[in-house]
Write a protein that holds these residues in place. Structure first.
Motif, mmCIF file in Angstrom:
data_model
loop_
_atom_site.group_PDB
_atom_site.id
_atom_site.type_symbol
_atom_site.label_atom_id
_atom_site.label_comp_id
_atom_site.label_asym_id
_atom_site.label_seq_id
_atom_site.Cartn_x
_atom_site.Cartn_y
_atom_site.Cartn_z
ATOM 1 N N ASN A 98 61.254 -21.387 -15.398
ATOM 2 C CA ASN A 98 60.275 -22.275 -14.776
ATOM 3 C C ASN A 98 58.842 -21.947 -15.168
ATOM 4 O OD1 ASN A 98 62.370 -23.490 -13.370
ATOM 5 N ND2 ASN A 98 62.115 -22.166 -11.595
ATOM 6 N N TRP A 99 58.062 -22.997 -15.418
ATOM 7 C CA TRP A 99 56.614 -22.907 -15.530
ATOM 8 C C TRP A 99 56.035 -23.494 -14.239
ATOM 9 C CZ3 TRP A 99 53.582 -21.034 -19.584
ATOM 10 C CH2 TRP A 99 54.280 -20.688 -20.763
ATOM 11 N N THR A 100 54.977 -22.867 -13.722
ATOM 12 C CA THR A 100 54.392 -23.278 -12.467
ATOM 13 C C THR A 100 52.919 -23.609 -12.671
ATOM 14 O OG1 THR A 100 55.886 -21.795 -11.277
ATOM 15 C CG2 THR A 100 53.956 -22.589 -10.075
ATOM 16 N N LEU A 101 52.455 -24.676 -12.033
ATOM 17 C CA LEU A 101 51.033 -25.018 -12.054
ATOM 18 C C LEU A 101 50.287 -24.051 -11.146
ATOM 19 C CD1 LEU A 101 48.731 -26.922 -12.906
ATOM 20 C CD2 LEU A 101 49.318 -28.363 -10.953
ATOM 21 N N VAL A 102 49.400 -23.230 -11.729
ATOM 22 C CA VAL A 102 48.725 -22.183 -10.955
ATOM 23 C C VAL A 102 47.235 -22.449 -10.781
ATOM 24 C CG1 VAL A 102 50.376 -20.404 -11.628
ATOM 25 C CG2 VAL A 102 48.318 -20.744 -13.012
ATOM 26 N N ALA A 103 46.669 -23.425 -11.494
ATOM 27 C CA ALA A 103 45.241 -23.730 -11.340
ATOM 28 C C ALA A 103 44.943 -25.127 -11.836
ATOM 29 C CB ALA A 103 44.378 -22.706 -12.094
ATOM 30 N N GLY A 111 65.999 -32.029 -26.901
ATOM 31 C CA GLY A 111 65.904 -30.768 -27.598
ATOM 32 C C GLY A 111 65.020 -29.760 -26.907
ATOM 33 N N PHE A 112 64.256 -30.163 -25.914
ATOM 34 C CA PHE A 112 63.415 -29.235 -25.171
ATOM 35 C C PHE A 112 64.261 -28.652 -24.031
ATOM 36 C CE2 PHE A 112 60.123 -32.482 -26.444
ATOM 37 C CZ PHE A 112 59.773 -31.765 -27.569
ATOM 38 N N GLN A 113 64.107 -27.369 -23.791
ATOM 39 C CA GLN A 113 64.886 -26.742 -22.725
ATOM 40 C C GLN A 113 64.419 -27.210 -21.362
ATOM 41 O OE1 GLN A 113 64.614 -22.579 -22.726
ATOM 42 N NE2 GLN A 113 65.998 -22.253 -21.011
ATOM 43 N N PHE A 114 65.375 -27.530 -20.497
ATOM 44 C CA PHE A 114 65.049 -28.023 -19.157
ATOM 45 C C PHE A 114 64.860 -26.847 -18.213
ATOM 46 C CE2 PHE A 114 66.531 -31.766 -21.080
ATOM 47 C CZ PHE A 114 66.025 -32.817 -20.355
ATOM 48 N N PHE A 115 63.983 -27.040 -17.255
ATOM 49 C CA PHE A 115 63.846 -26.032 -16.227
ATOM 50 C C PHE A 115 63.618 -26.739 -14.899
ATOM 51 C CE2 PHE A 115 59.315 -25.910 -15.196
ATOM 52 C CZ PHE A 115 58.874 -26.797 -16.170
ATOM 53 N N ASP A 116 63.978 -25.989 -13.845
ATOM 54 C CA ASP A 116 64.099 -26.619 -12.521
ATOM 55 C C ASP A 116 62.802 -26.591 -11.719
ATOM 56 O OD1 ASP A 116 66.659 -27.297 -13.007
ATOM 57 O OD2 ASP A 116 67.498 -25.489 -12.104
ATOM 58 N N ILE A 117 61.734 -26.994 -12.368
ATOM 59 C CA ILE A 117 60.541 -27.160 -11.560
ATOM 60 C C ILE A 117 59.923 -28.545 -11.659
ATOM 61 C CG2 ILE A 117 59.858 -24.800 -11.871
ATOM 62 C CD1 ILE A 117 57.591 -25.942 -13.662
ATOM 63 N N ILE A 118 59.591 -27.808 -12.646
ATOM 64 C CA ILE A 118 58.948 -28.694 -13.460
ATOM 65 C C ILE A 118 60.077 -29.173 -14.139
ATOM 66 C CG2 ILE A 118 57.200 -29.643 -14.329
ATOM 67 C CD1 ILE A 118 57.307 -27.924 -16.316
ATOM 68 N N GLN A 159 57.998 -27.746 -5.531
ATOM 69 C CA GLN A 159 58.799 -27.274 -6.653
ATOM 70 C C GLN A 159 57.968 -27.060 -7.919
ATOM 71 O OE1 GLN A 159 61.425 -30.563 -6.701
ATOM 72 N NE2 GLN A 159 62.706 -29.817 -5.028
ATOM 73 N N LEU A 160 56.804 -27.659 -7.978
ATOM 74 C CA LEU A 160 56.005 -27.636 -9.194
ATOM 75 C C LEU A 160 54.782 -26.735 -9.129
ATOM 76 C CD1 LEU A 160 56.089 -31.482 -9.849
ATOM 77 C CD2 LEU A 160 57.241 -29.750 -11.231
ATOM 78 N N LEU A 161 54.330 -26.385 -7.913
ATOM 79 C CA LEU A 161 53.043 -25.720 -7.756
ATOM 80 C C LEU A 161 53.181 -24.293 -7.244
ATOM 81 C CD1 LEU A 161 51.114 -28.611 -5.923
ATOM 82 C CD2 LEU A 161 51.515 -28.319 -8.371
ATOM 83 N N ALA A 162 52.266 -23.441 -7.679
ATOM 84 C CA ALA A 162 52.164 -22.105 -7.104
ATOM 85 C C ALA A 162 51.716 -22.214 -5.652
ATOM 86 C CB ALA A 162 51.173 -21.263 -7.911
ATOM 87 N N THR A 211 46.304 -25.271 -15.561
ATOM 88 C CA THR A 211 46.871 -24.051 -16.127
ATOM 89 C C THR A 211 48.272 -23.816 -15.576
ATOM 90 O OG1 THR A 211 44.691 -23.029 -16.392
ATOM 91 C CG2 THR A 211 46.595 -21.549 -16.394
ATOM 92 N N PHE A 212 49.215 -23.609 -16.478
ATOM 93 C CA PHE A 212 50.594 -23.310 -16.130
ATOM 94 C C PHE A 212 50.879 -21.846 -16.461
ATOM 95 C CE2 PHE A 212 50.342 -27.774 -17.248
ATOM 96 C CZ PHE A 212 51.070 -28.409 -16.258
#
Length: 238
Positions: A228-233, A4-11, A134-137, A217-218
């Motif tokens: 996409n959510w990205t790990l920025v810190a 039920g959670f929306q998928f995104f291509d990064i994370i 793919q996951l990090l800033a 922090t995302f």
């Protein structure tokens, strides 16, 4: 990873060996054990870099962290009024993010963040640059890649077992220029062993489970169609 959670291509290790150990601690947070407490975290980007949000690179890693981007007509005045009514900075930030992104749900986000945490920890230990990219800033990825390069040049390998993630708590939330920043405190149980080229243990104990606290922090632009959510810190607790 709930449905039920929306998928995104990064994370997230002594002369060189000691340096790598310190860097590992910086990446993965504060350990409770016999090791020294890490100092200032060099992996935390500046506030200015955080405001850049996602780096926009192509990603093929799927982690369910809800959030869909589209302009839903919410004005800056609406966001200000919502923040003024909130009782705490955290509730103000979450309320503003929910107004900007109707699909955002903090419980679902926290569950998805656990998946991202596991992927990053494992990818760092394995030297999996593709997954990390793919996951990090950009700035965070650069620091991780440097640490991996130094470990490999020293002929060392890192074995990490993520035993359990006991807690994934949202502790900060903020909306800046329609970019959402959500900070999560992770409390996990890990086994970390650093070995040299001959397989001798340089740091760690395969029988010792460490309590580890990380604060990550995302970020995501709520107006973007990119979910996409990205790990920025990353940082350790003070």
């Amino acid at each position: 990873m709930g449905e039920g959670f929306q998928f995104f291509d990064i994370i997230l290790f002594a002369a060189i060996a000691a340096f790598l150990v310190l860097r590992l601690r910086s990446v993965l947070g504060k350990r409770t054990g016999h090791e020294q407490r890490p100092g200032q975290d060099p992996f935390q980007p500046s506030r200015q870099r955080q405001q850049q949000g996602s780096d926009g690179s192509d990603r093929d890693t799927v982690v369910p962290m809800p959030g869909r981007a589209e302009d839903n007509g919410v004005t800056d005045e609406d966001l200000k009024k919502a923040a003024d009514k909130a009782e705490t900075p955290l509730s103000a930030g979450l309320t503003q993010i929910k107004l900007a992104d109707r699909d955002f749900d903090e419980d679902g986000f926290a569950e998805g963040a656990k998946g991202a945490f596991e992927m990053v920890v494992n990818a760092y230990a394995q030297g999996d640059r593709k997954t990390l990219r793919q996951l990090l800033a950009n700035d965070v990825y650069g620091d991780f890649e440097q640490a991996i390069d130094e470990r490999e040049k020293a002929g060392q390998t890192l074995e990490t077992t993520l035993v359990n993630i006991r807690e994934a708590e949202i502790i900060e939330a903020e909306l800046q220029n329609r970019t959402a920043f959500v900070t999560v405190k992770f409390v996990s149980e890990q086994i970390n062993v650093l070995k040299d080229a001959e397989g001798n243990v340089v740091e760690g104990d395969a029988e010792q489970v460490l309590d580890v606290t990380d604060i990550w922090t995302f970020a995501r632009n709520t107006r973007s169609r990119d979910p996409n959510w990205t790990l920025v810190a990353t940082r350790s607790p003070e």
